[in-house]
Scaffold this active site. Structure first.
Site, PDB file in Angstrom:
ATOM      1  N   ARG A  35      -2.764  -2.080  -7.531  1.00  0.00           N
ATOM      2  CA  ARG A  35      -2.089  -3.535  -6.638  1.00  0.00           C
ATOM      3  C   ARG A  35      -2.871  -3.015  -5.471  1.00  0.00           C
ATOM      4  O   ARG A  35      -3.241  -4.623  -4.719  1.00  0.00           O
ATOM      5  CB  ARG A  35      -0.940  -3.750  -7.099  1.00  0.00           C
ATOM      6  CG  ARG A  35      -0.222  -3.712  -7.900  1.00  0.00           C
ATOM      7  CD  ARG A  35       0.701  -4.106  -7.556  1.00  0.00           C
ATOM      8  NE  ARG A  35       2.087  -3.880  -8.757  1.00  0.00           N
ATOM      9  CZ  ARG A  35       2.264  -5.678  -9.258  1.00  0.00           C
ATOM     10  NH1 ARG A  35       2.122  -6.268  -7.504  1.00  0.00           N
ATOM     11  NH2 ARG A  35       3.270  -5.727 -10.524  1.00  0.00           N
ATOM     12  N   TYR A  45      -2.084   2.436 -18.203  1.00  0.00           N
ATOM     13  CA  TYR A  45      -3.659   2.389 -18.853  1.00  0.00           C
ATOM     14  C   TYR A  45      -4.288   2.408 -17.000  1.00  0.00           C
ATOM     15  O   TYR A  45      -3.856   3.277 -16.152  1.00  0.00           O
ATOM     16  CB  TYR A  45      -3.951   0.551 -18.160  1.00  0.00           C
ATOM     17  CG  TYR A  45      -3.109  -0.126 -17.325  1.00  0.00           C
ATOM     18  CD1 TYR A  45      -3.715   0.202 -15.899  1.00  0.00           C
ATOM     19  CD2 TYR A  45      -2.052  -1.023 -18.237  1.00  0.00           C
ATOM     20  CE1 TYR A  45      -2.698  -1.031 -15.268  1.00  0.00           C
ATOM     21  CE2 TYR A  45      -1.256  -1.852 -16.782  1.00  0.00           C
ATOM     22  CZ  TYR A  45      -2.009  -1.799 -15.332  1.00  0.00           C
ATOM     23  OH  TYR A  45      -0.954  -2.290 -14.638  1.00  0.00           O
ATOM     24  N   ASP A 101       6.142 -16.508  -7.108  1.00  0.00           N
ATOM     25  CA  ASP A 101       6.901 -15.501  -7.921  1.00  0.00           C
ATOM     26  C   ASP A 101       8.727 -16.737  -7.259  1.00  0.00           C
ATOM     27  O   ASP A 101       9.086 -17.094  -7.913  1.00  0.00           O
ATOM     28  CB  ASP A 101       7.414 -14.599  -7.796  1.00  0.00           C
ATOM     29  CG  ASP A 101       7.411 -13.585  -8.564  1.00  0.00           C
ATOM     30  OD1 ASP A 101       6.436 -14.220  -9.273  1.00  0.00           O
ATOM     31  OD2 ASP A 101       7.907 -12.143  -8.497  1.00  0.00           O
TER      32      ASP A 101
HETATM   33  C1  LIG Z   1       6.604  -3.531 -13.695  1.00  0.00           C
HETATM   34  C2  LIG Z   1       6.305  -5.483 -12.743  1.00  0.00           C
HETATM   35  C3  LIG Z   1       4.797  -5.162 -13.444  1.00  0.00           C
HETATM   36  C4  LIG Z   1       4.482  -6.192 -13.591  1.00  0.00           C
HETATM   37  N1  LIG Z   1       2.575  -6.135 -13.960  1.00  0.00           N
HETATM   38  C5  LIG Z   1       2.164  -7.509 -13.596  1.00  0.00           C
HETATM   39  C6  LIG Z   1       0.830  -7.983 -14.137  1.00  0.00           C
HETATM   40  O1  LIG Z   1       0.368  -6.658 -15.121  1.00  0.00           O
HETATM   41  N2  LIG Z   1      -0.138  -8.477 -14.133  1.00  0.00           N
HETATM   42  C7  LIG Z   1       0.150  -9.181 -13.163  1.00  0.00           C
HETATM   43  O2  LIG Z   1      -0.213 -10.767 -12.723  1.00  0.00           O
HETATM   44  N3  LIG Z   1       1.108  -9.784 -12.574  1.00  0.00           N
HETATM   45  C8  LIG Z   1       2.753  -9.098 -12.926  1.00  0.00           C
HETATM   46  N4  LIG Z   1       4.036  -8.959 -12.665  1.00  0.00           N
HETATM   47  C9  LIG Z   1       4.117  -9.236 -11.550  1.00  0.00           C
HETATM   48  C10 LIG Z   1       3.454 -10.141 -10.728  1.00  0.00           C
HETATM   49  O3  LIG Z   1       4.197  -8.613  -9.474  1.00  0.00           O
HETATM   50  C11 LIG Z   1       4.138 -10.370  -9.542  1.00  0.00           C
HETATM   51  O4  LIG Z   1       4.659 -11.897  -9.668  1.00  0.00           O
HETATM   52  C12 LIG Z   1       3.371 -11.161  -8.167  1.00  0.00           C
HETATM   53  O5  LIG Z   1       3.369  -9.891  -7.260  1.00  0.00           O
HETATM   54  C13 LIG Z   1       4.322 -12.586  -7.469  1.00  0.00           C
HETATM   55  O6  LIG Z   1       3.372 -12.818  -6.308  1.00  0.00           O
HETATM   56  P1  LIG Z   1       3.624 -13.103  -4.888  1.00  0.00           P
HETATM   57  O7  LIG Z   1       3.382 -13.243  -3.930  1.00  0.00           O
HETATM   58  O8  LIG Z   1       4.138 -14.740  -5.580  1.00  0.00           O
HETATM   59  O9  LIG Z   1       4.770 -12.273  -5.387  1.00  0.00           O
HETATM   60  P2  LIG Z   1       5.010 -10.857  -4.457  1.00  0.00           P
HETATM   61  O10 LIG Z   1       4.410 -10.395  -4.784  1.00  0.00           O
HETATM   62  O11 LIG Z   1       6.609 -10.421  -3.595  1.00  0.00           O
HETATM   63  O12 LIG Z   1       4.702 -10.729  -2.606  1.00  0.00           O
HETATM   64  C14 LIG Z   1       6.002 -11.707  -1.711  1.00  0.00           C
HETATM   65  C15 LIG Z   1       5.765 -11.812  -0.045  1.00  0.00           C
HETATM   66  O13 LIG Z   1       6.362 -12.257   0.431  1.00  0.00           O
HETATM   67  C16 LIG Z   1       7.540 -11.194   1.499  1.00  0.00           C
HETATM   68  N5  LIG Z   1       8.850 -12.092   1.777  1.00  0.00           N
HETATM   69  C17 LIG Z   1      10.097 -11.981   1.263  1.00  0.00           C
HETATM   70  N6  LIG Z   1      10.579 -12.663   2.007  1.00  0.00           N
HETATM   71  C18 LIG Z   1      10.055 -13.123   2.847  1.00  0.00           C
HETATM   72  C19 LIG Z   1      10.763 -13.285   4.594  1.00  0.00           C
HETATM   73  N7  LIG Z   1      12.141 -13.620   4.304  1.00  0.00           N
HETATM   74  N8  LIG Z   1       9.593 -13.813   4.579  1.00  0.00           N
HETATM   75  C20 LIG Z   1       8.711 -13.146   5.023  1.00  0.00           C
HETATM   76  N9  LIG Z   1       7.975 -12.374   4.224  1.00  0.00           N
HETATM   77  C21 LIG Z   1       8.625 -12.425   3.213  1.00  0.00           C
HETATM   78  C22 LIG Z   1       7.304 -10.059   0.894  1.00  0.00           C
HETATM   79  O14 LIG Z   1       7.863  -8.662   1.973  1.00  0.00           O
HETATM   80  C23 LIG Z   1       6.182  -9.441   0.167  1.00  0.00           C
HETATM   81  O15 LIG Z   1       4.940  -9.356   0.994  1.00  0.00           O
HETATM   82  C24 LIG Z   1       4.632  -7.699 -12.457  1.00  0.00           C
HETATM   83  C25 LIG Z   1       5.750  -7.615 -12.452  1.00  0.00           C
HETATM   84  C26 LIG Z   1       6.355  -6.760 -12.357  1.00  0.00           C
HETATM   85  C27 LIG Z   1       7.415  -5.819 -12.380  1.00  0.00           C
END
Ligand SMILES: Cc1cc2nc3c(=O)[nH]c(=O)nc-3n(C[C@H](O)[C@H](O)[C@H](O)COP(=O)(O)OP(=O)(O)OC[C@H]3O[C@@H](n4cnc5c(N)ncnc54)[C@H](O)[C@@H]3O)c2cc1C
Length: 393
Positions: free
Chosen positions: A110, A220, A297
């Site tokens: 990651r 993997y 997310d």
């Molecule tokens: C076990 C597991 C395995 C996974 N495997 C895969 C995979 O193989 N392939 C795949 O595509 N996806 C996978 N996922 C899903 C993936 O990890 C998430 O869907 C993805 O990281 C979402 O990205 P995001 O940027 O939307 O949210 P996040 O990664 O949650 O990023 C949100 C960011 O916002 C910041 N933040 C949060 N609240 C605040 C706030 N109040 N103020 C300022 N900043 C804030 C956080 O610190 C973070 O940096 C997996 C998930 C899990 C749990």
């Protein structure tokens, strides 16, 4: 740009989705400011699968070649029965797959993905980045938005994108009266270890999923094959909404007690110092309010069974940049167009992920039926994943 200045475009959250969005928007000529809650941009020490739909979008963002430097290109996705220790079916990721989708299936650490996005953002003069900014409230402000941080910092902006993950404070404004994310009662233990510590592994060329009753193990290699990633997932029967005492190490051991010897051996090498409870939400059709929108997310959290959460966030990022660009200056219209383009696809992934989880975790006659149903499936048939991987062709 920073607190005090009126910011044209503010992205809350500098994870994979937020940085990809900043990059996409900057590539269209938009100045973007990103605020991240953590003291540093970073990802947890675990792996990530990137299907061709994600690679296609990363290529459009201009970061794919950098990502490939540290990635692994598996030959097959293999699905095995964790109790019987036997293959159920597989998906060949070789020439036919790559000719069909134009991109390989990639697995990686990651942080290698986040680092590549971060380096590209830092190289973009239109992007400014700030850490240690914990946004606690987002509110509408005339045509724009205001974000308040825990330390008292206030940002006023014309357009705000909430890429702040599962517990998104931005979502509280955009989708009010909804309540907390839905806990699946499943929990994951995961992490990478040096390859040489895996005395036995299920093949360097493969992504492997061992499916068992209310549990599974995914394996993997990542980082050019130097590290091995493992994710063990199981359903806790001790879940209580008001307690953290569930999904324990003892339950992990007990759940995998029925697994074959190989899986039990591999399980011993998974670190037990942290667990990740698994949540999602019901899909919603509306994640926009005026010039405030959601991404990744924050918009459509999903169970990880299709390995698509990050991929969907990256697709969102490219689509958002295209839509805002197309509506030249009318970001409210651009955000609505982005939502219309995305919500049914992401809802399908959310719902299919739940269904695939059920199929993986089934027991009894259902398990026998599953294995029999998939037994003669040709490994070079892609129709089950075609709708997912073909995006953007
Ligand atoms: C076990 C597991 C395995 C996974 N495997 C895969 C995979 O193989 N392939 C795949 O595509 N996806 C996978 N996922 C899903 C993936 O990890 C998430 O869907 C993805 O990281 C979402 O990205 P995001 O940027 O939307 O949210 P996040 O990664 O949650 O990023 C949100 C960011 O916002 C910041 N933040 C949060 N609240 C605040 C706030 N109040 N103020 C300022 N900043 C804030 C956080 O610190 C973070 O940096 C997996 C998930 C899990 C749990």
């Amino acid at each position: 740009m920073g607190a005090g200045d009126r910011i044209p475009l503010l992205v809350v959250g500098g994870g994979i989705g937020g940085l990809a969005a900043a990059l996409g928007l900057a590539r269209k000529g938009r100045p973007v400011h990103v605020v991240e809650k953590a003291p540093e941009f970073g990802e947890i020490g675990a792996g990530l699968q990137l299907a061709p739909n994600a690679s296609r979008m990363l290529d459009r963002l201009g970061v794919l070649s950098e990502i490939h430097k540290n990635a692994v290109f598996p030959r097959r996705l293999v699905w095995l029965d964790a109790v019987a220790g036997k293959e159920i079916t597989a998906l060949d990721l070789g020439e036919k797959f790559q000719a069909t989708y134009g991109y390989p299936y990639v697995v990686m650490h990651r942080s290698d993905l986040l680092d590549a996005l971060l380096a590209a953002c830092r190289a973009e003069t239109r992007i400014t980045l700030e850490t240690s900014r914990d946004v606690v409230a987002v509110e509408p402000l005339g045509a724009g938005a205001r974000a308040r941080c825990a330390d008292g910092t206030v940002y006023e902006c014309d357009t705000l994108i909430g890429a702040d993950g599962l517990w998104s404070p931005t979502r509280r404004l955009v989708v009010p009266d909804e309540g907390e994310p839905i806990c699946s009662h499943y929990v994951a233990y995961r992490g990478t270890i040096p390859m040489h510590e895996m005395s036995e592994h299920a093949g360097l060329d493969n992504v492997v999923m061992w499916a068992g009753p209310e549990m599974h193990l995914v394996q993997y290699p990542v980082r050019r094959g130097e590290l091995y990633n493992q994710v063990a997932v199981f359903k806790s029967h001790r879940y209580r909404p008001d307690s953290d005492d569930w999904g324990t190490v003892e339950e992990l051991e007990a759940h995998f007690g029925r697994a074959c010897a190989y899986v039990q051996g591999a399980l011993k090498l998974i670190r037990r110092n942290r667990r990740w409870p698994m949540y999602d939400r019901e899909p919603v059709a509306d994640w926009t309010r005026g010039r405030i929108g959601l991404l990744g997310d924050a918009a459509h959290p999903m169970l990880q069974y299709l390995a698509q959460g990050a991929a969907q966030a990256i697709e969102d990022a490219v689509c958002l940049a295209d839509c805002l660009d197309r509506h030249g200056g009318d970001d409210a219209a651009g955000l609505r167009a982005y939502q219309e383009a995305r919500y049914l696809r992401t809802a399908r992934v959310q719902i299919t992920a739940r269904f695939f989880g059920e199929v993986c975790h089934v027991d009894g006659v259902g398990r026998t039926l599953r294995n029999a149903t998939f037994a003669d499936r040709p490994h070079d048939r892609f129709f089950e994943v075609d709708w997912l991987y073909r995006y953007g062709i």
